[in-house]
Motif scaffolding. Sequence first.
Motif, PDB file in Angstrom:
ATOM      1  N   UNK A  10      86.301 -19.740 -58.857  1.00  0.00           N
ATOM      2  CA  UNK A  10      85.709 -20.055 -60.158  1.00  0.00           C
ATOM      3  C   UNK A  10      84.276 -20.536 -60.053  1.00  0.00           C
ATOM      4  N   UNK A  11      84.024 -21.450 -59.121  1.00  0.00           N
ATOM      5  CA  UNK A  11      82.658 -21.961 -58.956  1.00  0.00           C
ATOM      6  C   UNK A  11      81.712 -20.887 -58.430  1.00  0.00           C
ATOM      7  N   UNK A  12      82.199 -20.037 -57.543  1.00  0.00           N
ATOM      8  CA  UNK A  12      81.369 -18.948 -57.030  1.00  0.00           C
ATOM      9  C   UNK A  12      81.061 -17.943 -58.132  1.00  0.00           C
ATOM     10  N   UNK A  13      82.055 -17.651 -58.962  1.00  0.00           N
ATOM     11  CA  UNK A  13      81.811 -16.774 -60.110  1.00  0.00           C
ATOM     12  C   UNK A  13      80.797 -17.370 -61.071  1.00  0.00           C
ATOM     13  N   UNK A  14      80.899 -18.661 -61.310  1.00  0.00           N
ATOM     14  CA  UNK A  14      79.931 -19.360 -62.160  1.00  0.00           C
ATOM     15  C   UNK A  14      78.542 -19.287 -61.539  1.00  0.00           C
ATOM     16  N   UNK A  15      78.462 -19.504 -60.247  1.00  0.00           N
ATOM     17  CA  UNK A  15      77.191 -19.447 -59.528  1.00  0.00           C
ATOM     18  C   UNK A  15      76.576 -18.050 -59.626  1.00  0.00           C
ATOM     19  N   UNK A  16      77.398 -17.010 -59.456  1.00  0.00           N
ATOM     20  CA  UNK A  16      76.887 -15.643 -59.549  1.00  0.00           C
ATOM     21  C   UNK A  16      76.401 -15.337 -60.961  1.00  0.00           C
ATOM     22  N   UNK A  17      77.089 -15.883 -61.952  1.00  0.00           N
ATOM     23  CA  UNK A  17      76.751 -15.617 -63.351  1.00  0.00           C
ATOM     24  C   UNK A  17      75.485 -16.365 -63.761  1.00  0.00           C
ATOM     25  N   UNK A  18      75.429 -17.617 -63.369  1.00  0.00           N
ATOM     26  CA  UNK A  18      74.327 -18.471 -63.831  1.00  0.00           C
ATOM     27  C   UNK A  18      74.030 -19.547 -62.775  1.00  0.00           C
ATOM     28  N   UNK A  19      73.232 -19.208 -61.768  1.00  0.00           N
ATOM     29  CA  UNK A  19      73.051 -20.101 -60.619  1.00  0.00           C
ATOM     30  C   UNK A  19      72.522 -21.497 -60.952  1.00  0.00           C
ATOM     31  N   UNK A  20      71.552 -21.594 -61.836  1.00  0.00           N
ATOM     32  CA  UNK A  20      70.955 -22.916 -62.085  1.00  0.00           C
ATOM     33  C   UNK A  20      71.943 -23.912 -62.671  1.00  0.00           C
ATOM     34  N   UNK A  21      72.648 -23.575 -63.756  1.00  0.00           N
ATOM     35  CA  UNK A  21      73.628 -24.544 -64.258  1.00  0.00           C
ATOM     36  C   UNK A  21      74.776 -24.788 -63.274  1.00  0.00           C
ATOM     37  N   UNK A  22      75.163 -23.754 -62.532  1.00  0.00           N
ATOM     38  CA  UNK A  22      76.229 -23.932 -61.543  1.00  0.00           C
ATOM     39  C   UNK A  22      75.790 -24.922 -60.473  1.00  0.00           C
ATOM     40  N   UNK A  23      74.534 -24.839 -60.047  1.00  0.00           N
ATOM     41  CA  UNK A  23      74.023 -25.803 -59.062  1.00  0.00           C
ATOM     42  C   UNK A  23      74.094 -27.220 -59.612  1.00  0.00           C
ATOM     43  N   UNK A  24      73.758 -27.384 -60.871  1.00  0.00           N
ATOM     44  CA  UNK A  24      73.782 -28.716 -61.489  1.00  0.00           C
ATOM     45  C   UNK A  24      75.210 -29.267 -61.526  1.00  0.00           C
ATOM     46  N   UNK A  25      76.148 -28.452 -61.950  1.00  0.00           N
ATOM     47  CA  UNK A  25      77.550 -28.882 -61.989  1.00  0.00           C
ATOM     48  C   UNK A  25      78.029 -29.227 -60.581  1.00  0.00           C
ATOM     49  N   UNK A  26      77.727 -28.363 -59.624  1.00  0.00           N
ATOM     50  CA  UNK A  26      78.147 -28.605 -58.239  1.00  0.00           C
ATOM     51  C   UNK A  26      77.459 -29.830 -57.656  1.00  0.00           C
ATOM     52  N   UNK A  27      76.217 -30.069 -58.036  1.00  0.00           N
ATOM     53  CA  UNK A  27      75.525 -31.271 -57.557  1.00  0.00           C
ATOM     54  C   UNK A  27      76.212 -32.526 -58.104  1.00  0.00           C
ATOM     55  N   UNK A  28      76.607 -32.497 -59.357  1.00  0.00           N
ATOM     56  CA  UNK A  28      77.316 -33.640 -59.931  1.00  0.00           C
ATOM     57  C   UNK A  28      78.645 -33.887 -59.239  1.00  0.00           C
ATOM     58  N   UNK A  29      79.405 -32.820 -59.010  1.00  0.00           N
ATOM     59  CA  UNK A  29      80.685 -32.963 -58.312  1.00  0.00           C
ATOM     60  C   UNK A  29      80.484 -33.402 -56.865  1.00  0.00           C
ATOM     61  N   UNK A  30      79.436 -32.922 -56.232  1.00  0.00           N
ATOM     62  CA  UNK A  30      79.121 -33.339 -54.863  1.00  0.00           C
ATOM     63  C   UNK A  30      78.734 -34.806 -54.823  1.00  0.00           C
TER      64      UNK A  30
END
Length: 161
Positions: free
Chosen positions: A120-140
């Motif tokens: 799911x996160x990889x699909x999100x990253x492929x679809x829209x990298x910038x917001x996915x990075x932000x979400x992943x940064x928050x979870x990290x």
Amino acid sequence: MEDRGYDDEGGAPLAGYAGIAGGFALGVAAYATVFRRLGRRVPDQVPPWDVLLLGTATFKVARLLSKDKVTGFLRAPFTRRVAEGEASEVMDQSRGGPARRAVGDLLSCPFCVGAWVAAGLTGYYAWSPRPARLVCAGLSAVTMADWLQYAWTGTQQAVEG
């Protein structure tokens, strides 16, 4: 020698596992089809930093889904709590018929559910990298905060103990 089947107890819900694996494959195929039909392009490369963000975010979401007390309501239809763990984590055991048990096995295993989260996160990253990075940064950041809590508690116990 006696043929006991796949496992010694004969209780592995293989048909349920097959259904879950099939659902996963269908979901990935559907995502890929929509992705291509909308003219989206897969990133040419994924920088190591993004892999680290995706990995730590996957770890945190998998632990939240499979072990956290607060997400027990998601697992409850498929599992029952058998033990309390450390730091608000719980141990659940799957229950019910083969399909229900297979879902319970998936939801109570951070390694198992991690594959779904990563997809799911990889699909999100492929679809829209910038917001996915932000979400992943928050979870990290939450993952790092958890480790700091463990370090603080361990240090405190070492000093007091």
